[in-house]
Design a protein around this motif. Structure first.
Motif, PDB file in Angstrom:
ATOM      1  N   ARG A  62     -11.209   3.440   0.223  1.00 36.16           N
ATOM      2  CA  ARG A  62     -10.879   2.641  -1.092  1.00 36.16           C
ATOM      3  C   ARG A  62     -10.122   3.452  -2.063  1.00 36.16           C
ATOM      4  NH1 ARG A  62     -16.523   0.487  -1.515  1.00 36.16           N
ATOM      5  NH2 ARG A  62     -17.068   2.190  -2.691  1.00 36.16           N
ATOM      6  N   SER A  63     -10.354   4.659  -2.005  1.00 36.99           N
ATOM      7  CA  SER A  63      -9.490   5.530  -3.215  1.00 36.99           C
ATOM      8  C   SER A  63      -8.119   5.744  -2.751  1.00 36.99           C
ATOM      9  CB  SER A  63     -10.069   7.034  -3.259  1.00 36.99           C
ATOM     10  OG  SER A  63     -11.642   6.819  -3.903  1.00 36.99           O
ATOM     11  N   LEU A  64      -7.862   6.050  -1.124  1.00 34.93           N
ATOM     12  CA  LEU A  64      -6.662   6.278  -0.688  1.00 34.93           C
ATOM     13  C   LEU A  64      -5.782   5.043  -0.797  1.00 34.93           C
ATOM     14  CD1 LEU A  64      -7.293   8.323   2.534  1.00 34.93           C
ATOM     15  CD2 LEU A  64      -6.669   9.144   0.267  1.00 34.93           C
ATOM     16  N   GLY A  65      -6.351   3.674  -0.703  1.00 35.59           N
ATOM     17  CA  GLY A  65      -5.693   2.499  -0.769  1.00 35.59           C
ATOM     18  C   GLY A  65      -5.139   2.195  -2.140  1.00 35.59           C
ATOM     19  N   ALA A  67      -4.517   4.690  -4.240  1.00 31.92           N
ATOM     20  CA  ALA A  67      -3.587   5.590  -4.536  1.00 31.92           C
ATOM     21  C   ALA A  67      -2.108   5.051  -3.980  1.00 31.92           C
ATOM     22  CB  ALA A  67      -4.085   6.854  -3.899  1.00 31.92           C
ATOM     23  N   VAL A  68      -2.145   4.515  -2.887  1.00 33.56           N
ATOM     24  CA  VAL A  68      -0.928   3.926  -2.197  1.00 33.56           C
ATOM     25  C   VAL A  68      -0.502   2.598  -3.115  1.00 33.56           C
ATOM     26  CG1 VAL A  68      -0.059   2.908  -0.037  1.00 33.56           C
ATOM     27  CG2 VAL A  68      -1.365   4.672  -0.005  1.00 33.56           C
ATOM     28  N   THR A  69      -1.377   1.837  -3.282  1.00 30.29           N
ATOM     29  CA  THR A  69      -0.995   0.745  -4.372  1.00 30.29           C
ATOM     30  C   THR A  69      -0.286   1.126  -5.669  1.00 30.29           C
ATOM     31  OG1 THR A  69      -2.848  -0.447  -3.547  1.00 30.29           O
ATOM     32  CG2 THR A  69      -2.152  -1.239  -5.606  1.00 30.29           C
ATOM     33  N   LEU A  70      -0.964   2.278  -6.408  1.00 30.47           N
ATOM     34  CA  LEU A  70      -0.368   2.664  -7.495  1.00 30.47           C
ATOM     35  C   LEU A  70       1.069   3.284  -7.163  1.00 30.47           C
ATOM     36  CD1 LEU A  70      -3.479   4.401  -9.171  1.00 30.47           C
ATOM     37  CD2 LEU A  70      -2.128   2.898 -10.114  1.00 30.47           C
ATOM     38  N   ALA A  71       1.114   3.909  -6.068  1.00 30.33           N
ATOM     39  CA  ALA A  71       2.113   4.714  -5.891  1.00 30.33           C
ATOM     40  C   ALA A  71       3.845   3.650  -5.485  1.00 30.33           C
ATOM     41  CB  ALA A  71       2.256   5.564  -4.468  1.00 30.33           C
ATOM     42  N   VAL A  72       3.186   2.287  -5.306  1.00 29.11           N
ATOM     43  CA  VAL A  72       4.307   1.303  -5.176  1.00 29.11           C
ATOM     44  C   VAL A  72       4.491   0.537  -6.644  1.00 29.11           C
ATOM     45  CG1 VAL A  72       4.970  -0.854  -4.179  1.00 29.11           C
ATOM     46  CG2 VAL A  72       3.709   1.119  -2.583  1.00 29.11           C
ATOM     47  N   LEU A 118     -18.348  18.490 -12.724  1.00 27.44           N
ATOM     48  CA  LEU A 118     -18.210  17.094 -12.592  1.00 27.44           C
ATOM     49  C   LEU A 118     -17.880  16.970 -10.958  1.00 27.44           C
ATOM     50  CD1 LEU A 118     -16.173  15.945 -15.665  1.00 27.44           C
ATOM     51  CD2 LEU A 118     -18.749  15.713 -15.409  1.00 27.44           C
ATOM     52  N   PRO A 119     -18.498  15.727 -10.319  1.00 28.94           N
ATOM     53  CA  PRO A 119     -18.318  15.772  -8.724  1.00 28.94           C
ATOM     54  C   PRO A 119     -17.073  14.842  -8.746  1.00 28.94           C
ATOM     55  CG  PRO A 119     -19.859  14.215  -9.738  1.00 28.94           C
ATOM     56  CD  PRO A 119     -19.754  15.034 -10.862  1.00 28.94           C
ATOM     57  N   TYR A 120     -16.181  14.996  -7.634  1.00 33.11           N
ATOM     58  CA  TYR A 120     -15.167  14.217  -7.082  1.00 33.11           C
ATOM     59  C   TYR A 120     -15.109  14.487  -5.608  1.00 33.11           C
ATOM     60  CZ  TYR A 120     -12.997  18.902  -7.158  1.00 33.11           C
ATOM     61  OH  TYR A 120     -12.516  20.116  -7.039  1.00 33.11           O
ATOM     62  N   GLY A 121     -14.329  13.684  -4.917  1.00 31.79           N
ATOM     63  CA  GLY A 121     -13.954  13.780  -3.245  1.00 31.79           C
ATOM     64  C   GLY A 121     -12.879  14.519  -3.350  1.00 31.79           C
ATOM     65  N   GLY A 122     -13.185  15.486  -1.994  1.00 30.29           N
ATOM     66  CA  GLY A 122     -12.068  16.287  -1.505  1.00 30.29           C
ATOM     67  C   GLY A 122     -10.803  15.552  -1.139  1.00 30.29           C
ATOM     68  N   HIS A 123     -11.155  14.026  -0.555  1.00 28.75           N
ATOM     69  CA  HIS A 123     -10.100  13.354  -0.110  1.00 28.75           C
ATOM     70  C   HIS A 123      -9.017  12.927  -1.350  1.00 28.75           C
ATOM     71  CE1 HIS A 123     -13.048  10.559  -1.889  1.00 28.75           C
ATOM     72  NE2 HIS A 123     -11.940   9.731  -2.113  1.00 28.75           N
ATOM     73  N   MET A 124      -9.015  13.289  -2.299  1.00 27.68           N
ATOM     74  CA  MET A 124      -8.287  12.869  -3.647  1.00 27.68           C
ATOM     75  C   MET A 124      -6.960  13.689  -3.369  1.00 27.68           C
ATOM     76  SD  MET A 124      -9.420  10.589  -4.852  1.00 27.68           S
ATOM     77  CE  MET A 124      -8.145  10.116  -6.161  1.00 27.68           C
ATOM     78  N   ALA A 125      -6.959  14.925  -2.630  1.00 30.98           N
ATOM     79  CA  ALA A 125      -5.941  15.789  -2.429  1.00 30.98           C
ATOM     80  C   ALA A 125      -5.274  14.901  -1.509  1.00 30.98           C
ATOM     81  CB  ALA A 125      -6.317  17.373  -1.742  1.00 30.98           C
ATOM     82  N   ALA A 126      -5.550  14.366  -0.542  1.00 29.20           N
ATOM     83  CA  ALA A 126      -4.796  13.428   0.465  1.00 29.20           C
ATOM     84  C   ALA A 126      -4.309  12.384  -0.393  1.00 29.20           C
ATOM     85  CB  ALA A 126      -5.829  12.958   1.443  1.00 29.20           C
ATOM     86  N   TRP A 266     -11.880   0.735 -11.105  1.00 26.05           N
ATOM     87  CA  TRP A 266     -12.967  -0.275 -11.564  1.00 26.05           C
ATOM     88  C   TRP A 266     -13.167  -1.722 -10.720  1.00 26.05           C
ATOM     89  CZ3 TRP A 266     -12.825  -5.604 -13.260  1.00 26.05           C
ATOM     90  CH2 TRP A 266     -14.279  -6.109 -13.592  1.00 26.05           C
ATOM     91  N   ALA A 267     -12.053  -2.029 -10.302  1.00 26.19           N
ATOM     92  CA  ALA A 267     -11.979  -3.277  -9.421  1.00 26.19           C
ATOM     93  C   ALA A 267     -12.486  -2.926  -7.786  1.00 26.19           C
ATOM     94  CB  ALA A 267     -10.584  -3.956  -9.249  1.00 26.19           C
ATOM     95  N   ALA A 268     -12.061  -1.940  -7.331  1.00 27.80           N
ATOM     96  CA  ALA A 268     -12.434  -1.113  -6.126  1.00 27.80           C
ATOM     97  C   ALA A 268     -13.913  -0.632  -6.119  1.00 27.80           C
ATOM     98  CB  ALA A 268     -11.349  -0.286  -5.654  1.00 27.80           C
ATOM     99  N   GLY A 269     -14.331  -0.356  -7.376  1.00 27.17           N
ATOM    100  CA  GLY A 269     -15.718   0.278  -7.082  1.00 27.17           C
ATOM    101  C   GLY A 269     -15.576   1.796  -6.730  1.00 27.17           C
ATOM    102  N   ILE A 270     -14.625   2.384  -7.205  1.00 27.57           N
ATOM    103  CA  ILE A 270     -14.333   3.842  -6.950  1.00 27.57           C
ATOM    104  C   ILE A 270     -15.296   4.522  -8.096  1.00 27.57           C
ATOM    105  CG2 ILE A 270     -12.656   5.848  -7.133  1.00 27.57           C
ATOM    106  CD1 ILE A 270     -10.574   3.720  -6.310  1.00 27.57           C
TER     107      ILE A 270
END
Length: 335
Positions: A62-65, A67-72, A118-126, A266-270
């Motif tokens: 969900r997070s990567l999806g 990110a790509v949506t925002l990039a466009v 504060l916690p966060y996912g390491g995948h946010m670097a991707a 919020w919509a994606a439940g991130i």
């Protein structure tokens, strides 16, 4: 206010002060380049270690999806707004700059969240790596479309009908070459490669690399932000004389982009931590990768517009005020 008392942020302010008073303080270009590569490598390793611990989950997808949506979405919306004040090619260049991301802003936000526990996912670097290239591709497509319309004699309005000199061929790199440069950029490859190494080695690699990714990280970031403060202050004069509406975009645009990221999260439940970093990425603007490509891909565009605005206005605002704002809002809204 706590963010302003962070040593790395104080070094950024000191660098900005030195630049504004026209000091001869300077970080040699090879050292600045090394610091940039170090930070990307350390960030990639840390992201890979975290991803190895968590695995590929629905949250990651969900997070990567998002990110790509925002990039466009961000560069397309930016182009529509900027077209009111700028020529087509200048609007495309500025939109690409704000549609892409700033690695240093992201790294500073990660350090801030680490400091606050504060916690966060390491995948946010991707996610950061995925968000860098789409804006460049969209800008080149828009520029090629504008050139073709101009060559066909169509009136584009706003002074953009004549994009090239009479009788001259349209300039710019082919889209294929731009795609190759975007996806094989050394900094981006280093980030992704370091993530793969961190993911493969897991806990063992994390223990072995702790002095590199942990102990040295804060000092290296402070040194690099000193250099960024110098650059930001010395590029601020490029903004003088520009339309007040354009300067306002450099201030308000990132806030709007961060709002879009928050709504999408919020919509994606991130989770709140990942949403905060998504807001930071959406609000940031590239001042390294995108300007370097645009100089060749859209040479007709004015570099002082996209480079001066991103580095002279948006970068310092995000570093000083934006990062704590985005983190605070994300946790207030998403818990």
């Amino acid at each position: 206010m706590n963010n302003l008392l962070d040593p790395a942020i104080l070094f950024f302010l000191f660098g900005a002060f030195a630049g504004l008073v026209k000091s001869n303080l300077e970080i040699p270009a090879p050292i600045s380049r090394f610091l940039s590569l170090y930070l990307l490598m350390a960030l990639g390793l840390k992201g890979g270690f975290a991803l190895a611990a968590s695995g590929f989950t629905l949250e990651v997808v969900r997070s990567l999806g998002a990110a790509v949506t925002l990039a466009v979405l961000v560069p397309l919306l930016g182009y529509l707004v900027l077209r009111r004040w700028l020529s087509g090619l200048d609007a495309a260049a500025v939109a690409a700059t704000y549609g892409s991301v700033s690695a240093v802003t992201f790294i500073t936000a990660v350090q801030t969240m680490d400091h606050q526990g504060l916690p966060y996912g390491g995948h946010m670097a991707a996610a950061m790596a995925l968000m860098e290239s789409p804006a460049i591709v969209l800008a080149v497509v828009m520029a090629n479309t504008l050139r073709q319309r101009a060559a066909g004699g169509l009136a584009l309005g706003g002074g953009t009908a004549a994009l090239t000199a009479p009788g001259s061929a349209a300039v710019g790199l082919p889209l294929g070459k731009v795609l190759h440069e975007s996806f094989t950029d050394g900094a981006q490859l280093l980030l992704l490669g370091a993530m793969v190494v961190g993911f493969v080695t897991g806990d063992t690699g994390q223990a072995a690399m702790q002095p590199f990714t942990g102990d040295l990280f804060k000092g290296m970031l402070a040194f690099f932000l000193l250099d960024m403060g110098l650059l930001a202050a010395r590029n601020l004069p490029k903004v003088k004389g520009q339309s007040p509406w354009l300067v306002a975009y450099g201030v308000v645009g990132p806030l709007v982009h961060a709002g879009l990221a928050l709504g999408l999260a919020w919509a994606a439940g991130i989770a709140a931590g990942d949403a905060a970093l998504l807001m930071v990425l959406a609000a940031s603007a590239s001042y390294i990768a995108v300007p370097a490509v645009l100089r060749h891909a859209i040479p007709e565009a004015n570099p002082s517009l996209y480079f001066g605005l991103s580095l002279g206005v948006t970068f310092p605002l995000n570093i000083l005020f934006g990062i704590p704002l985005y983190i605070g809002v994300a946790h207030a809204v998403l818990g």
